[in-house]
Design a protein around this motif. Structure first.
Motif, PDB file in Angstrom:
ATOM      1  N   GLY A  67       0.671  -1.259  -0.110  1.00 24.08           N
ATOM      2  CA  GLY A  67       0.145  -0.040   0.111  1.00 24.08           C
ATOM      3  C   GLY A  67       0.784   1.464  -0.101  1.00 24.08           C
ATOM      4  O   GLY A  67       0.483   2.361   0.067  1.00 24.08           O
ATOM      5  N   GLN A  68       2.089   1.200   0.134  1.00 25.08           N
ATOM      6  CA  GLN A  68       2.940   2.333   0.155  1.00 25.08           C
ATOM      7  C   GLN A  68       3.446   2.654  -1.276  1.00 25.08           C
ATOM      8  O   GLN A  68       3.663   2.034  -2.067  1.00 25.08           O
ATOM      9  CB  GLN A  68       4.291   1.939   0.886  1.00 25.08           C
ATOM     10  N   ILE A  84       1.871  -3.649  -4.109  1.00 28.90           N
ATOM     11  CA  ILE A  84       0.740  -4.209  -3.862  1.00 28.90           C
ATOM     12  C   ILE A  84       1.143  -5.883  -3.477  1.00 28.90           C
ATOM     13  O   ILE A  84       0.050  -6.638  -2.930  1.00 28.90           O
ATOM     14  CB  ILE A  84       0.027  -4.438  -5.196  1.00 28.90           C
ATOM     15  N   GLY A  85       2.274  -6.150  -3.316  1.00 24.85           N
ATOM     16  CA  GLY A  85       2.662  -7.212  -2.815  1.00 24.85           C
ATOM     17  C   GLY A  85       4.184  -7.463  -2.061  1.00 24.85           C
ATOM     18  O   GLY A  85       5.095  -6.651  -2.718  1.00 24.85           O
ATOM     19  N   PHE A  95      13.677  -9.803  -0.402  1.00 22.45           N
ATOM     20  CA  PHE A  95      11.923  -9.865  -0.625  1.00 22.45           C
ATOM     21  C   PHE A  95      11.656  -9.956  -2.023  1.00 22.45           C
ATOM     22  O   PHE A  95      12.277  -9.385  -3.120  1.00 22.45           O
ATOM     23  CB  PHE A  95      11.716  -8.398   0.053  1.00 22.45           C
ATOM     24  N   GLU A  96      10.601 -10.406  -2.113  1.00 21.70           N
ATOM     25  CA  GLU A  96       9.847 -10.296  -3.538  1.00 21.70           C
ATOM     26  C   GLU A  96       8.793  -9.274  -3.264  1.00 21.70           C
ATOM     27  O   GLU A  96       7.954  -9.360  -2.547  1.00 21.70           O
ATOM     28  CB  GLU A  96       9.339 -11.768  -3.755  1.00 21.70           C
ATOM     29  N   VAL A  97       8.973  -8.225  -4.159  1.00 23.60           N
ATOM     30  CA  VAL A  97       8.186  -7.138  -4.239  1.00 23.60           C
ATOM     31  C   VAL A  97       7.291  -7.063  -5.526  1.00 23.60           C
ATOM     32  O   VAL A  97       7.849  -7.354  -6.427  1.00 23.60           O
ATOM     33  CB  VAL A  97       8.884  -5.900  -3.990  1.00 23.60           C
ATOM     34  N   THR A  98       5.932  -6.791  -5.313  1.00 23.62           N
ATOM     35  CA  THR A  98       5.264  -6.570  -6.747  1.00 23.62           C
ATOM     36  C   THR A  98       4.793  -4.981  -6.601  1.00 23.62           C
ATOM     37  O   THR A  98       4.124  -4.609  -5.634  1.00 23.62           O
ATOM     38  CB  THR A  98       3.931  -7.396  -6.614  1.00 23.62           C
ATOM     39  N   VAL A  99       5.124  -4.532  -7.842  1.00 23.60           N
ATOM     40  CA  VAL A  99       4.839  -2.927  -8.027  1.00 23.60           C
ATOM     41  C   VAL A  99       3.975  -2.924  -9.080  1.00 23.60           C
ATOM     42  O   VAL A  99       4.161  -3.228 -10.233  1.00 23.60           O
ATOM     43  CB  VAL A  99       6.073  -2.299  -8.050  1.00 23.60           C
ATOM     44  N   LYS A 100       2.870  -2.084  -8.942  1.00 21.60           N
ATOM     45  CA  LYS A 100       1.770  -1.667  -9.870  1.00 21.60           C
ATOM     46  C   LYS A 100       2.350  -0.074 -10.323  1.00 21.60           C
ATOM     47  O   LYS A 100       2.072   0.561  -9.497  1.00 21.60           O
ATOM     48  CB  LYS A 100       0.265  -1.709  -9.569  1.00 21.60           C
ATOM     49  N   HIS A 118       3.024  -2.900 -16.909  1.00 24.12           N
ATOM     50  CA  HIS A 118       2.255  -2.280 -16.015  1.00 24.12           C
ATOM     51  C   HIS A 118       2.320  -2.620 -14.592  1.00 24.12           C
ATOM     52  O   HIS A 118       2.045  -1.773 -13.562  1.00 24.12           O
ATOM     53  CB  HIS A 118       0.693  -2.534 -16.310  1.00 24.12           C
ATOM     54  N   ARG A 119       2.872  -3.883 -14.262  1.00 23.63           N
ATOM     55  CA  ARG A 119       3.029  -4.545 -12.927  1.00 23.63           C
ATOM     56  C   ARG A 119       4.451  -5.360 -13.049  1.00 23.63           C
ATOM     57  O   ARG A 119       4.344  -6.147 -14.165  1.00 23.63           O
ATOM     58  CB  ARG A 119       1.908  -5.221 -12.778  1.00 23.63           C
ATOM     59  N   VAL A 120       5.017  -5.386 -12.178  1.00 21.69           N
ATOM     60  CA  VAL A 120       6.268  -6.285 -12.009  1.00 21.69           C
ATOM     61  C   VAL A 120       6.438  -6.900 -10.753  1.00 21.69           C
ATOM     62  O   VAL A 120       6.139  -6.347  -9.821  1.00 21.69           O
ATOM     63  CB  VAL A 120       7.573  -5.605 -12.520  1.00 21.69           C
ATOM     64  N   VAL A 121       7.328  -8.002 -10.822  1.00 21.13           N
ATOM     65  CA  VAL A 121       7.419  -8.463  -9.686  1.00 21.13           C
ATOM     66  C   VAL A 121       9.204  -8.886  -9.583  1.00 21.13           C
ATOM     67  O   VAL A 121       9.654  -9.357 -10.746  1.00 21.13           O
ATOM     68  CB  VAL A 121       6.934 -10.023  -9.585  1.00 21.13           C
ATOM     69  N   ALA A 122       9.781  -8.517  -8.479  1.00 15.70           N
ATOM     70  CA  ALA A 122      10.974  -8.080  -8.402  1.00 15.70           C
ATOM     71  C   ALA A 122      11.609  -8.835  -7.342  1.00 15.70           C
ATOM     72  O   ALA A 122      10.959  -8.524  -6.315  1.00 15.70           O
ATOM     73  CB  ALA A 122      11.541  -6.890  -8.995  1.00 15.70           C
TER      74      ALA A 122
END
Length: 146
Positions: A67-68, A84-85, A95-100, A118-122
């Motif tokens: 949410g940040q 979003i994750g 960490f695995e981060v999901t950014v929109k 539009h969205r990635v997981v890194a």
């Protein structure tokens, strides 16, 4: 006292204190780190820093929270977006981060075509930097709180 996911950790309050010091320095009214810690503790409803530190749960520091708002670079392209994750991996340093992304990011380096994301997981470390690197040696992602 009960804790929720919204309860900050001591590390979060320390980061807020560093940001407050930088803000005050920029405004020409510098304060000490201890004064910044005390002010941040008061903002969160604690009598002083020692009370806040004793009352807050010790948790693993994270580069961001779900949410940040964040900003940075993904495959060399600037972005702003929303986390979003976030998942702690088996290696607690990553960490695995999901950014929109707010606006799609074109990750193609070629001028012949576009590849919008539009969205990635890194995978990132505590500093928001991906251990994976592109062929020119830059991290896939560099991200920080907006």
């Amino acid at each position: 006292m009960s804790f929720s996911l919204d309860t900050p950790s001591p590390a979060t309050l320390k980061a807020e204190a560093r940001a407050l010091r930088a803000e005050r320095d920029k405004a020409g009214t510098p304060i000490t780190h201890s004064a910044a810690l005390e002010e941040v503790a008061h903002r969160h409803g604690y009598r002083d820093w020692n009370t806040a530190h004793a009352a807050l749960p010790d948790r693993i520091a994270t580069p961001a929270q779900v949410g940040q708002r964040v900003k940075g670079h993904y495959l060399g392209q600037p972005f702003t977006g929303l986390v979003i994750g976030l998942k702690l991996l088996s290696d607690p340093n990553y960490f695995e981060v999901t950014v929109k992304f707010d606006t799609p990011v074109d990750v193609a380096r070629s001028t012949l075509f576009n590849a919008f994301r539009h969205r990635v997981v890194a995978t990132i470390d505590i500093h928001g930097v991906s251990p994976a690197k592109t062929s020119d040696g830059n991290p896939h992602m560099r991200m920080r709180r907006a």
